[in-house]
Write a protein that holds these residues in place. Structure first.
Motif, mmCIF file in Angstrom:
data_model
loop_
_atom_site.group_PDB
_atom_site.id
_atom_site.type_symbol
_atom_site.label_atom_id
_atom_site.label_comp_id
_atom_site.label_asym_id
_atom_site.label_seq_id
_atom_site.Cartn_x
_atom_site.Cartn_y
_atom_site.Cartn_z
ATOM 1 N N SER A 52 0.901 -0.552 0.296
ATOM 2 C CA SER A 52 0.237 0.190 0.160
ATOM 3 C C SER A 52 0.924 1.549 -0.446
ATOM 4 C CB SER A 52 -0.580 0.144 0.960
ATOM 5 O OG SER A 52 -0.144 0.409 2.518
ATOM 6 N N GLY A 53 0.649 2.086 0.055
ATOM 7 C CA GLY A 53 1.446 3.380 0.065
ATOM 8 C C GLY A 53 1.159 4.272 -1.259
ATOM 9 N N SER A 54 2.388 4.452 -1.983
ATOM 10 C CA SER A 54 2.868 5.369 -2.971
ATOM 11 C C SER A 54 2.973 4.056 -3.652
ATOM 12 C CB SER A 54 4.307 5.227 -2.996
ATOM 13 O OG SER A 54 4.735 7.367 -1.699
ATOM 14 N N CYS A 55 2.755 4.544 -5.248
ATOM 15 C CA CYS A 55 1.932 3.416 -5.857
ATOM 16 C C CYS A 55 3.288 3.013 -7.171
ATOM 17 C CB CYS A 55 1.380 4.149 -6.993
ATOM 18 S SG CYS A 55 0.905 3.259 -8.719
ATOM 19 N N ILE A 56 3.113 2.663 -7.151
ATOM 20 C CA ILE A 56 4.561 1.373 -7.835
ATOM 21 C C ILE A 56 3.910 0.673 -8.937
ATOM 22 C CG2 ILE A 56 6.390 -0.448 -7.957
ATOM 23 C CD1 ILE A 56 6.728 -0.657 -4.886
ATOM 24 N N ASP A 59 5.176 -0.331 -15.326
ATOM 25 C CA ASP A 59 6.305 0.642 -16.305
ATOM 26 C C ASP A 59 7.452 0.921 -15.310
ATOM 27 O OD1 ASP A 59 5.252 0.462 -18.772
ATOM 28 O OD2 ASP A 59 4.464 2.683 -18.157
ATOM 29 N N MET A 60 7.784 1.164 -14.107
ATOM 30 C CA MET A 60 8.647 0.661 -12.516
ATOM 31 C C MET A 60 8.850 -0.535 -13.141
ATOM 32 S SD MET A 60 6.349 3.584 -10.027
ATOM 33 C CE MET A 60 8.289 4.085 -9.092
ATOM 34 N N VAL A 61 7.954 -1.239 -12.401
ATOM 35 C CA VAL A 61 8.845 -3.144 -12.116
ATOM 36 C C VAL A 61 9.432 -3.554 -13.760
ATOM 37 C CG1 VAL A 61 7.670 -5.210 -12.440
ATOM 38 C CG2 VAL A 61 6.222 -3.509 -10.886
ATOM 39 N N ASP A 93 10.205 -17.740 -8.953
ATOM 40 C CA ASP A 93 9.335 -16.924 -9.997
ATOM 41 C C ASP A 93 9.543 -16.084 -8.719
ATOM 42 O OD1 ASP A 93 9.506 -18.904 -11.520
ATOM 43 O OD2 ASP A 93 7.095 -19.344 -11.708
ATOM 44 N N LEU A 94 8.955 -14.581 -9.483
ATOM 45 C CA LEU A 94 8.965 -13.442 -8.616
ATOM 46 C C LEU A 94 7.593 -13.035 -9.728
ATOM 47 C CD1 LEU A 94 9.380 -11.724 -6.651
ATOM 48 C CD2 LEU A 94 10.994 -10.446 -8.586
ATOM 49 N N SER A 95 6.694 -12.853 -8.825
ATOM 50 C CA SER A 95 4.842 -12.678 -9.108
ATOM 51 C C SER A 95 5.266 -11.030 -8.960
ATOM 52 C CB SER A 95 4.328 -13.720 -8.971
ATOM 53 O OG SER A 95 4.566 -14.304 -9.898
ATOM 54 N N PHE A 96 4.165 -10.212 -10.092
ATOM 55 C CA PHE A 96 3.998 -8.640 -9.167
ATOM 56 C C PHE A 96 2.438 -8.718 -9.853
ATOM 57 C CE2 PHE A 96 8.125 -8.720 -11.171
ATOM 58 C CZ PHE A 96 9.038 -8.207 -9.285
ATOM 59 N N SER A 97 1.798 -8.271 -8.701
ATOM 60 C CA SER A 97 -0.181 -8.458 -8.902
ATOM 61 C C SER A 97 -0.638 -7.101 -9.130
ATOM 62 C CB SER A 97 -0.563 -9.506 -7.741
ATOM 63 O OG SER A 97 0.107 -10.892 -8.377
ATOM 64 N N PHE A 98 -1.270 -6.839 -9.515
ATOM 65 C CA PHE A 98 -2.436 -5.477 -10.214
ATOM 66 C C PHE A 98 -3.686 -5.628 -9.542
ATOM 67 C CE2 PHE A 98 2.179 -5.252 -11.576
ATOM 68 C CZ PHE A 98 2.425 -3.123 -11.680
ATOM 69 N N LYS A 99 -3.712 -6.125 -8.993
ATOM 70 C CA LYS A 99 -5.482 -5.524 -8.660
ATOM 71 C C LYS A 99 -6.599 -4.432 -9.920
ATOM 72 C CE LYS A 99 -6.037 -6.446 -4.065
ATOM 73 N NZ LYS A 99 -7.032 -6.470 -2.414
ATOM 74 N N GLU A 100 -7.855 -5.423 -9.635
ATOM 75 C CA GLU A 100 -8.719 -4.246 -10.640
ATOM 76 C C GLU A 100 -9.288 -3.213 -9.870
ATOM 77 O OE1 GLU A 100 -10.346 -4.787 -14.691
ATOM 78 O OE2 GLU A 100 -8.077 -5.875 -13.847
ATOM 79 N N ASN A 104 -3.656 -0.161 -12.376
ATOM 80 C CA ASN A 104 -2.242 1.026 -12.564
ATOM 81 C C ASN A 104 -1.460 0.019 -11.087
ATOM 82 O OD1 ASN A 104 -3.043 1.373 -14.381
ATOM 83 N ND2 ASN A 104 -3.981 3.730 -13.592
ATOM 84 N N CYS A 105 -1.001 0.086 -10.092
ATOM 85 C CA CYS A 105 -0.501 0.027 -8.663
ATOM 86 C C CYS A 105 -0.287 -1.097 -8.114
ATOM 87 C CB CYS A 105 -1.072 1.055 -7.758
ATOM 88 S SG CYS A 105 -1.744 2.871 -8.449
ATOM 89 N N LEU A 106 0.871 -1.786 -8.268
ATOM 90 C CA LEU A 106 0.964 -2.890 -7.944
ATOM 91 C C LEU A 106 0.438 -3.261 -6.315
ATOM 92 C CD1 LEU A 106 2.900 -5.182 -7.802
ATOM 93 C CD2 LEU A 106 4.922 -4.566 -6.624
ATOM 94 N N SER A 107 -0.295 -4.747 -6.045
ATOM 95 C CA SER A 107 -0.608 -4.271 -4.993
ATOM 96 C C SER A 107 -0.728 -5.427 -3.812
ATOM 97 C CB SER A 107 -2.360 -4.913 -5.170
ATOM 98 O OG SER A 107 -2.363 -6.459 -5.952
ATOM 99 N N SER A 108 0.550 -6.875 -4.871
ATOM 100 C CA SER A 108 1.269 -7.678 -4.076
ATOM 101 C C SER A 108 2.707 -8.415 -4.645
ATOM 102 C CB SER A 108 0.594 -8.221 -3.334
ATOM 103 O OG SER A 108 -0.342 -9.533 -5.092
ATOM 104 N N LEU A 109 3.388 -8.548 -4.223
ATOM 105 C CA LEU A 109 4.825 -9.481 -4.801
ATOM 106 C C LEU A 109 4.415 -11.045 -4.140
ATOM 107 C CD1 LEU A 109 7.578 -7.374 -4.140
ATOM 108 C CD2 LEU A 109 6.995 -7.462 -6.132
#
Length: 123
Positions: A52-56, A59-61, A93-100, A104-109
């Motif tokens: 949470s907090g600032s948006c990642i 594109d940053m990932v 594996d490393l996964s990056f998830s973005f909630k609906e 536009n912001c990373l929600s979990s790793l």
């Protein structure tokens, strides 16, 4: 970390631990740590960090991990469903998830390490 496996029904596959929040740089927060350790020898379990907090942004990932493949997509049942992008690294594996609800912001790793090779003497 807190042991969360004290359920009246024993989970025979994993021991669960949770923790958080943890403040990181640039106002990014690990709001929840979910660590699951497998009871089976040789399998390291996995770790999920909810952010949470600032948006990642994606594109940053991608600036750090160029070889991302889509490994999960929303199915239209909830705004909490995610689009996940995964990269294969030498350790797993490393996964990056973005909630609906905020695509536009990373929600979990999620960290999913490869199983550990155990020789017959250690079994």
């Amino acid at each position: 970390m807190k042991d969360n496996s004290k359920s009246p029904i024993q989970n025979t596959a994993f021991q669960f631990y949770t923790g958080g929040p943890v403040d990181l740089a640039d106002d990014v927060v690990i709001s929840n740590v979910d660590l699951r350790i497998r009871y089976r020898a040789g399998h390291p379990g996995f770790l999920v960090l909810n952010l949470s907090g600032s948006c990642i942004t994606l594109d940053m990932v991608r600036a750090y991990y160029r070889s991302l493949r889509v490994t999960d997509r929303p199915r239209g049942r909830s705004l909490d469903e995610v689009t996940s992008y995964t990269t294969a690294l030498h350790w797993g594996d490393l996964s990056f998830s973005f909630k609906e609800r905020n695509p536009n912001c990373l929600s979990s790793l999620a960290f999913d390490p490869k199983p550990i090779e155990i020789d017959d003497a250690a079994k």
